[in-house]
Design a protein around this motif. Sequence first.
Motif, mmCIF file in Angstrom:
data_model
loop_
_atom_site.group_PDB
_atom_site.id
_atom_site.type_symbol
_atom_site.label_atom_id
_atom_site.label_comp_id
_atom_site.label_asym_id
_atom_site.label_seq_id
_atom_site.Cartn_x
_atom_site.Cartn_y
_atom_site.Cartn_z
ATOM 1 N N GLY A 122 0.827 -1.199 0.000
ATOM 2 C CA GLY A 122 0.000 0.000 0.000
ATOM 3 C C GLY A 122 0.862 1.251 0.000
ATOM 4 N N ILE A 123 0.233 2.390 -0.281
ATOM 5 C CA ILE A 123 0.961 3.662 -0.343
ATOM 6 C C ILE A 123 0.349 4.696 0.591
ATOM 7 C CG2 ILE A 123 1.805 3.348 -2.691
ATOM 8 C CD1 ILE A 123 -0.467 5.300 -3.581
ATOM 9 N N SER A 124 1.194 5.598 1.034
ATOM 10 C CA SER A 124 0.780 6.774 1.800
ATOM 11 C C SER A 124 1.554 7.972 1.283
ATOM 12 C CB SER A 124 1.062 6.588 3.295
ATOM 13 O OG SER A 124 0.182 5.644 3.855
ATOM 14 N N SER A 125 1.009 9.148 1.516
ATOM 15 C CA SER A 125 1.640 10.394 1.095
ATOM 16 C C SER A 125 2.380 10.976 2.288
ATOM 17 C CB SER A 125 0.560 11.359 0.595
ATOM 18 O OG SER A 125 1.143 12.528 0.080
ATOM 19 N N LEU A 126 3.670 10.654 2.384
ATOM 20 C CA LEU A 126 4.491 11.045 3.526
ATOM 21 C C LEU A 126 5.808 11.633 3.059
ATOM 22 C CD1 LEU A 126 4.048 7.760 5.606
ATOM 23 C CD2 LEU A 126 2.788 9.896 5.913
ATOM 24 N N ASN A 127 6.349 12.575 3.825
ATOM 25 C CA ASN A 127 7.673 13.105 3.512
ATOM 26 C C ASN A 127 8.742 12.285 4.234
ATOM 27 O OD1 ASN A 127 7.768 14.020 6.175
ATOM 28 N ND2 ASN A 127 7.405 16.155 5.638
ATOM 29 N N SER A 128 9.984 12.710 4.136
ATOM 30 C CA SER A 128 11.090 11.943 4.723
ATOM 31 C C SER A 128 11.055 11.915 6.245
ATOM 32 C CB SER A 128 12.437 12.494 4.242
ATOM 33 O OG SER A 128 12.567 13.850 4.636
ATOM 34 N N SER A 129 10.240 12.748 6.863
ATOM 35 C CA SER A 129 10.054 12.727 8.320
ATOM 36 C C SER A 129 8.797 11.949 8.698
ATOM 37 C CB SER A 129 9.941 14.155 8.856
ATOM 38 O OG SER A 129 11.102 14.881 8.576
ATOM 39 N N THR A 130 8.209 11.275 7.734
ATOM 40 C CA THR A 130 6.970 10.493 7.853
ATOM 41 C C THR A 130 5.765 11.333 8.267
ATOM 42 O OG1 THR A 130 7.315 9.694 10.123
ATOM 43 C CG2 THR A 130 8.233 8.340 8.319
ATOM 44 N N SER A 131 5.786 12.604 7.924
ATOM 45 C CA SER A 131 4.636 13.477 8.152
ATOM 46 C C SER A 131 3.783 13.501 6.887
ATOM 47 C CB SER A 131 5.096 14.905 8.456
ATOM 48 O OG SER A 131 5.847 14.942 9.642
ATOM 49 N N PRO A 132 2.455 13.466 7.038
ATOM 50 C CA PRO A 132 1.590 13.543 5.860
ATOM 51 C C PRO A 132 1.787 14.868 5.116
ATOM 52 C CG PRO A 132 0.358 12.761 7.762
ATOM 53 C CD PRO A 132 1.684 13.251 8.273
ATOM 54 N N VAL A 133 2.064 14.780 3.831
ATOM 55 C CA VAL A 133 2.228 15.940 2.951
ATOM 56 C C VAL A 133 1.638 15.580 1.591
ATOM 57 C CG1 VAL A 133 4.304 16.836 4.077
ATOM 58 C CG2 VAL A 133 4.523 15.252 2.183
ATOM 59 N N LEU A 134 1.377 16.599 0.799
ATOM 60 C CA LEU A 134 0.821 16.376 -0.529
ATOM 61 C C LEU A 134 1.877 15.768 -1.442
ATOM 62 C CD1 LEU A 134 -1.765 16.852 -2.204
ATOM 63 C CD2 LEU A 134 -0.745 19.012 -2.947
ATOM 64 N N ALA A 135 1.562 14.627 -2.034
ATOM 65 C CA ALA A 135 2.450 14.016 -3.026
ATOM 66 C C ALA A 135 2.337 14.803 -4.323
ATOM 67 C CB ALA A 135 2.046 12.559 -3.270
ATOM 68 N N THR A 136 3.333 14.659 -5.171
ATOM 69 C CA THR A 136 3.227 15.263 -6.496
ATOM 70 C C THR A 136 2.688 14.215 -7.463
ATOM 71 O OG1 THR A 136 5.504 14.680 -7.068
ATOM 72 C CG2 THR A 136 5.134 16.854 -6.089
ATOM 73 N N VAL A 137 2.032 14.676 -8.503
ATOM 74 C CA VAL A 137 1.500 13.774 -9.518
ATOM 75 C C VAL A 137 2.666 13.147 -10.261
ATOM 76 C CG1 VAL A 137 0.178 13.663 -11.667
ATOM 77 C CG2 VAL A 137 -0.624 15.084 -9.777
ATOM 78 N N GLY A 138 2.573 11.865 -10.537
ATOM 79 C CA GLY A 138 3.616 11.194 -11.302
ATOM 80 C C GLY A 138 3.585 9.700 -11.083
ATOM 81 N N THR A 139 4.620 9.077 -11.551
ATOM 82 C CA THR A 139 4.734 7.629 -11.410
ATOM 83 C C THR A 139 5.527 7.298 -10.155
ATOM 84 O OG1 THR A 139 6.787 7.570 -12.683
ATOM 85 C CG2 THR A 139 4.720 7.317 -13.921
ATOM 86 N N TYR A 140 5.320 6.111 -9.643
ATOM 87 C CA TYR A 140 6.116 5.635 -8.518
ATOM 88 C C TYR A 140 6.244 4.129 -8.637
ATOM 89 C CZ TYR A 140 1.557 4.463 -6.644
ATOM 90 O OH TYR A 140 0.297 3.954 -6.505
ATOM 91 N N THR A 141 7.323 3.631 -8.122
ATOM 92 C CA THR A 141 7.583 2.196 -8.175
ATOM 93 C C THR A 141 8.475 1.809 -7.014
ATOM 94 O OG1 THR A 141 8.318 0.391 -9.621
ATOM 95 C CG2 THR A 141 9.611 2.418 -9.680
ATOM 96 N N GLY A 142 8.548 0.534 -6.767
ATOM 97 C CA GLY A 142 9.445 0.009 -5.753
ATOM 98 C C GLY A 142 9.672 -1.464 -6.009
#
Length: 150
Positions: A122-142
Amino acid sequence: SAATCTLAAADAAKTLTIPSVSPATLLAAGSNAYTTYYASSSFGFTACPVGLTRVTSAYTYQGSLVGNNNAVATGTASNVQMFVMQSSSPSVSSVLAVNGTSGSLNQATITANAATVPVIVGISSLNSSTSPVLATVGTYTGTYLVAFTY
């Protein structure tokens, strides 16, 4: 164990595709959005030798981690982190470490010489400090490497 089960050939490499979600919707779902926005599958094992009682998994994320279980997605989108759960339904309590270690959540019981190991990403919209922030539109993978022991 010297004796092993047989992994279904179709399960040797998996691609899970999480449905598209807008950055605002993902952010509104909060830090546990991964329990709402996810993809699921399973690994199937057969021909397990008599005497084996469980299959244990260990996930290793092939990228950057924040802590032991927040995998920073790669791609054109930013502020997207991925979480792995070994469960038939997503929950905060079933999140796995993805640093190559395993624990009690990583185990599946072998019954009648077979086992099914569920997996959810699953995915969440988090920054490097694990705080919820707005993600940018685009692709993501892992990418994850999964090791199984018996």
